[in-house]
Design a protein around this motif. Structure first.
Motif, PDB file in Angstrom:
ATOM      1  N   VAL A  84      18.101   3.501   3.759  1.00  0.00           N
ATOM      2  CA  VAL A  84      17.703   2.094   3.818  1.00  0.00           C
ATOM      3  C   VAL A  84      16.585   1.855   2.809  1.00  0.00           C
ATOM      4  CG1 VAL A  84      16.832   0.221   5.274  1.00  0.00           C
ATOM      5  CG2 VAL A  84      18.280   2.007   6.273  1.00  0.00           C
ATOM      6  N   ARG A  85      16.807   0.910   1.923  1.00  0.00           N
ATOM      7  CA  ARG A  85      15.755   0.563   0.954  1.00  0.00           C
ATOM      8  C   ARG A  85      15.639  -0.954   0.923  1.00  0.00           C
ATOM      9  NH1 ARG A  85      17.264   2.137  -4.805  1.00  0.00           N
ATOM     10  NH2 ARG A  85      18.336   0.145  -4.685  1.00  0.00           N
ATOM     11  N   VAL A  88      13.127   3.979   2.333  1.00  0.00           N
ATOM     12  CA  VAL A  88      12.304   3.995   1.126  1.00  0.00           C
ATOM     13  C   VAL A  88      11.833   2.576   0.832  1.00  0.00           C
ATOM     14  CG1 VAL A  88      12.305   4.391  -1.375  1.00  0.00           C
ATOM     15  CG2 VAL A  88      13.475   6.001   0.135  1.00  0.00           C
ATOM     16  N   CYS A  89      10.543   2.434   0.576  1.00  0.00           N
ATOM     17  CA  CYS A  89      10.016   1.115   0.247  1.00  0.00           C
ATOM     18  C   CYS A  89      10.535   0.668  -1.112  1.00  0.00           C
ATOM     19  CB  CYS A  89       8.494   1.145   0.243  1.00  0.00           C
ATOM     20  SG  CYS A  89       7.826   1.372   1.904  1.00  0.00           S
ATOM     21  N   ASP A 135       1.221   5.312  -4.549  1.00  0.00           N
ATOM     22  CA  ASP A 135       0.245   4.229  -4.477  1.00  0.00           C
ATOM     23  C   ASP A 135       0.345   3.455  -3.168  1.00  0.00           C
ATOM     24  OD1 ASP A 135       2.727   3.419  -5.246  1.00  0.00           O
ATOM     25  OD2 ASP A 135       2.057   1.895  -6.637  1.00  0.00           O
ATOM     26  N   LEU A 136       1.442   3.668  -2.442  1.00  0.00           N
ATOM     27  CA  LEU A 136       1.601   2.953  -1.172  1.00  0.00           C
ATOM     28  C   LEU A 136       0.999   3.710   0.000  1.00  0.00           C
ATOM     29  CD1 LEU A 136       5.292   1.697  -1.503  1.00  0.00           C
ATOM     30  CD2 LEU A 136       3.195   0.480  -2.063  1.00  0.00           C
ATOM     31  N   THR A 137       0.645   4.965  -0.233  1.00  0.00           N
ATOM     32  CA  THR A 137       0.206   5.815   0.876  1.00  0.00           C
ATOM     33  C   THR A 137      -0.985   5.235   1.634  1.00  0.00           C
ATOM     34  OG1 THR A 137       0.837   7.665  -0.535  1.00  0.00           O
ATOM     35  CG2 THR A 137      -0.353   8.179   1.491  1.00  0.00           C
ATOM     36  N   ALA A 138      -2.055   5.000   0.893  1.00  0.00           N
ATOM     37  CA  ALA A 138      -3.327   4.676   1.544  1.00  0.00           C
ATOM     38  C   ALA A 138      -3.291   3.361   2.310  1.00  0.00           C
ATOM     39  CB  ALA A 138      -4.442   4.657   0.515  1.00  0.00           C
ATOM     40  N   THR A 139      -2.627   2.381   1.779  1.00  0.00           N
ATOM     41  CA  THR A 139      -2.644   1.082   2.427  1.00  0.00           C
ATOM     42  C   THR A 139      -1.347   0.760   3.170  1.00  0.00           C
ATOM     43  OG1 THR A 139      -4.087   0.323   0.653  1.00  0.00           O
ATOM     44  CG2 THR A 139      -3.127  -1.360   2.069  1.00  0.00           C
ATOM     45  N   HIS A 140      -0.282   0.619   2.416  1.00  0.00           N
ATOM     46  CA  HIS A 140       0.971   0.148   2.995  1.00  0.00           C
ATOM     47  C   HIS A 140       1.498   1.105   4.071  1.00  0.00           C
ATOM     48  CE1 HIS A 140       4.637  -2.119   3.220  1.00  0.00           C
ATOM     49  NE2 HIS A 140       5.374  -1.119   2.813  1.00  0.00           N
ATOM     50  N   HIS A 141       1.561   2.355   3.757  1.00  0.00           N
ATOM     51  CA  HIS A 141       2.144   3.300   4.719  1.00  0.00           C
ATOM     52  C   HIS A 141       1.206   3.589   5.881  1.00  0.00           C
ATOM     53  CE1 HIS A 141       5.151   4.779   1.451  1.00  0.00           C
ATOM     54  NE2 HIS A 141       5.504   3.642   2.006  1.00  0.00           N
ATOM     55  N   PRO A 181       5.265 -13.856   7.113  1.00  0.00           N
ATOM     56  CA  PRO A 181       4.843 -12.533   7.584  1.00  0.00           C
ATOM     57  C   PRO A 181       3.953 -11.821   6.559  1.00  0.00           C
ATOM     58  CG  PRO A 181       7.107 -12.443   6.818  1.00  0.00           C
ATOM     59  CD  PRO A 181       6.698 -13.884   6.750  1.00  0.00           C
ATOM     60  N   GLY A 182       3.129 -10.927   7.053  1.00  0.00           N
ATOM     61  CA  GLY A 182       2.336 -10.075   6.169  1.00  0.00           C
ATOM     62  C   GLY A 182       3.232  -9.048   5.490  1.00  0.00           C
ATOM     63  N   TRP A 183       2.687  -8.428   4.499  1.00  0.00           N
ATOM     64  CA  TRP A 183       3.504  -7.535   3.675  1.00  0.00           C
ATOM     65  C   TRP A 183       3.972  -6.300   4.433  1.00  0.00           C
ATOM     66  CZ3 TRP A 183       1.135  -3.521  -0.033  1.00  0.00           C
ATOM     67  CH2 TRP A 183       2.145  -2.818  -0.689  1.00  0.00           C
ATOM     68  N   HIS A 184       3.097  -5.684   5.240  1.00  0.00           N
ATOM     69  CA  HIS A 184       3.422  -4.373   5.806  1.00  0.00           C
ATOM     70  C   HIS A 184       4.439  -4.442   6.938  1.00  0.00           C
ATOM     71  CE1 HIS A 184      -0.045  -3.346   3.461  1.00  0.00           C
ATOM     72  NE2 HIS A 184      -0.835  -4.091   4.206  1.00  0.00           N
ATOM     73  N   ILE A 185       4.452  -5.571   7.656  1.00  0.00           N
ATOM     74  CA  ILE A 185       5.248  -5.633   8.886  1.00  0.00           C
ATOM     75  C   ILE A 185       6.755  -5.570   8.617  1.00  0.00           C
ATOM     76  CG2 ILE A 185       5.341  -8.168   8.997  1.00  0.00           C
ATOM     77  CD1 ILE A 185       4.745  -5.847  12.009  1.00  0.00           C
ATOM     78  N   GLU A 186       7.175  -6.046   7.445  1.00  0.00           N
ATOM     79  CA  GLU A 186       8.618  -6.069   7.166  1.00  0.00           C
ATOM     80  C   GLU A 186       9.207  -4.664   7.206  1.00  0.00           C
ATOM     81  OE1 GLU A 186       9.792  -6.378   3.170  1.00  0.00           O
ATOM     82  OE2 GLU A 186       7.771  -6.256   2.381  1.00  0.00           O
ATOM     83  N   CYS A 187       8.514  -3.703   6.587  1.00  0.00           N
ATOM     84  CA  CYS A 187       9.063  -2.347   6.531  1.00  0.00           C
ATOM     85  C   CYS A 187       9.146  -1.741   7.918  1.00  0.00           C
ATOM     86  CB  CYS A 187       8.226  -1.464   5.614  1.00  0.00           C
ATOM     87  SG  CYS A 187       8.489  -1.852   3.869  1.00  0.00           S
TER      88      CYS A 187
END
Length: 488
Positions: A67-68, A30-31, A246-252, A220-226
């Motif tokens: 894992v969060r 979970v983010c 709200d994370l669907t379109a971009t982050h996920h 690092p960029g934001w998305h790569i950590e997850c």
RNA sequence: GGUCGGGUGGCCGAGUGGCUAGGCAGAGGUCUGCAAAACCUUUUACAGCGGUUCGAACCCGCUCCUGACCUCCA
């Protein structure tokens, strides 16, 4: 046990039977929060929702690795892949080290999560603790040909990726629409395509959070950590990936692209997304400035609040709505939940006082139990579960009043239902009344009042009852005894 | 502008073709020295207009309203 659990999968936009890839083990990522400021109530809703999901999976007997992450680096301010990350900016603002910011708000986050009675995740990794994993992953993505380096920064090549994979699996959007509709951003961009996103960002000289990499000093960029951390702890492919809608379109979307580009497979089977908490039907968010901080909510110290509400009331309020529906926040709605929650808990506190009978006039308890499971199996439908539990509340009160009879066996089932669903699954806690000494004193006063009543000294008994009421203690007379609770 | 949701009784909020959701609030009653609680009964619904159907809050169409995402946010 053959599970009948169905979960709504954003990937397929359908409810699907939940089948973990290695029964009984379940991997769930979970983010988590970006800890550059206080978590607001909207953030909390997501984590309470996933706490419900985690608790129910555990209740069903799954061995869950939950894992969060804590995002403590790389999350940028603004809409361009340049400039400060949120921590550097906040650190400048508060004249602190970035890691002091991280520490401060991480502690605050944990405290709030504790108040909401959420179970801690199995692993809570931080972005700064996994820089090398992220660098390794970026190297791999470059090797696969889906990323390019420019001036010490690395970008993910969305166009190249979409030639072989479906970039918009999660949103079902047409890539062409994304390409045409993306707003023209001011400022010169070194990215090749405007859907491209940063994997590694070159640090300006004054940027405090910085690490060496094959591409120079940066972060690092934001998305790569997850992607890096979910892969490290849950593997190439795990069962559940969750987060706020709200994370669907971009982050996920970007997470899926990165993982697919790196490992050649979708990172997760089921993508679960929780809906937003709204205020006056507008989304609660940090940037809109309509976000309540949990502390403000507990104390009532906020212009929009009439009074404060205890954390369990708020948890109950959240669980009375389904996690995929928006939930609108108002004083009236919270007042209603507060009373409902107290009614539930008052009934729970009567459990030990219930006396068994030889015969039963209870409703069919086993079918209630079955309906409780049906509710939760239907994509974690906690509002329906709560409706069923209020049937149990009515029964408990009736049994206590002697208007309904329950056998020893009935009582055992009722107690089990309450333990399993109210405490284990919904994660509610009993209100902690005052210290024990206080209860003893109240019991003593009640005893004196009972003597007064026996002597028909109603002047004194009323004086005690009203006096205690003014101090916040509500007495409740019953044929046999007097009980008390806090004034609602 | 594009994409995807949503509009349920005074409020919050479930429900997807026929059967009471539930909580809070309102009304009446039982109980009670009083009060509270509890229990019982009960009023106010499915945005609008058409269509499909024996039957629609639920399916289809149109209209109106509203939200989210498309740009940082759980």
């Amino acid at each position: 046990m053959d599970s009948k659990l169905k979960v709504y999968n954003t990937l397929t936009r359908k409810k699907e039977l939940f089948k973990p890839q290695k029964y009984p083990f379940v991997g769930m990522y979970v983010c988590g929060p970006t800890v550059y400021s206080d978590v607001h109530l909207g953030n909390c809703r997501t984590f309470v929702s996933f706490d419900l999901i985690y608790r129910y999976l555990l209740h069903l007997g799954y061995k869950v690795r939950y894992v969060r992450n804590i995002t403590d680096a790389g999350h940028l301010e603004g809409d361009r892949d340049e400039g400060d990350d949120k921590f550097t900016k906040k650190a400048k603002l508060e004249k602190l080290e970035p890691m002091e910011i991280v520490q401060k708000y991480t502690i605050g986050f944990h405290e709030v999560m504790r108040l909401f009675n959420t179970l801690p995740p199995s692993i809570e990794p931080t972005a700064t603790g996994h820089i090398s994993e992220q660098i390794e992953m970026i190297k791999q993505i470059i090797k696969q040909g889906f990323a390019y380096e420019i001036n010490g920064s690395v970008y993910f090549d969305v166009e190249k990726y979409s030639a072989k994979h479906n970039y918009t699996v999660l949103t079902n959007r047409l890539l062409e629409d994304l390409l045409t509709n993306t707003r023209e951003l001011g400022g010169q961009d070194e990215k090749r395509g405007h859907l491209d996103f940063a994997l590694w960002i070159k640090a300006k000289p004054e940027h405090i959070m910085r690490w060496p990499s094959p591409w120079g000093i940066g972060f690092p960029g934001w998305h790569i950590e997850c992607s890096a951390m979910s892969n490290k702890y849950l593997g190439d492919h795990f069962d559940i990936h969750g987060g706020g809608m709200d994370l669907t379109a971009t982050h996920h979307t970007n997470e899926i692209a990165q993982s697919e580009a790196c490992h050649g497979k979708q990172p997760a089977t089921y993508w679960l997304h929780t809906n937003m908490l709204t205020v006056n039907s507008t989304r609660m968010s940090k940037s809109a400035g309509n976000g309540f901080l949990p502390g403000e909510l507990f104390t009532g110290n906020h212009p929009l609040l009439h009074r404060g509400y205890p954390p369990m009331t708020i948890r109950f309020f959240m669980l009375q709505a389904h996690y995929r529906s928006t939930l609108d926040f108002s004083n009236e709605a919270l007042d209603a939940s507060d009373k409902g929650y107290n009614r539930l808990m008052n009934a729970v506190s009567l459990l030990d006082k219930l006396k068994p009978s030889n015969q039963s006039s209870c409703d069919d308890l086993l079918s209630i139990q079955e309906r409780c499971y049906e509710a939760m199996n239907d994509d974690f439908n906690s509002p329906v579960l709560i409706a069923e539990l209020f049937e149990v509340v009515r029964m408990i009160n009736s049994i206590y009043d002697g208007k309904m009879q329950a056998t020893q066996k009935d009582l055992a089932i009722i107690k089990q239902l309450i333990q399993e669903f109210v405490f284990d699954v919904l994660g509610l806690q009993e209100v902690e009344y005052q210290a024990h000494d206080m209860s003893k004193i109240i019991d003593w006063i009640i005893q004196i009042r009972t003597e007064a009543k026996t002597n028909r000294d109603y002047t004194l008994s009323d004086k005690i009852r009203i006096g205690l009421h003014n101090l916040g203690i509500q007495l409740k007379d019953n044929k046999e005894e007097t009980t008390w609770s806090k004034v609602l």
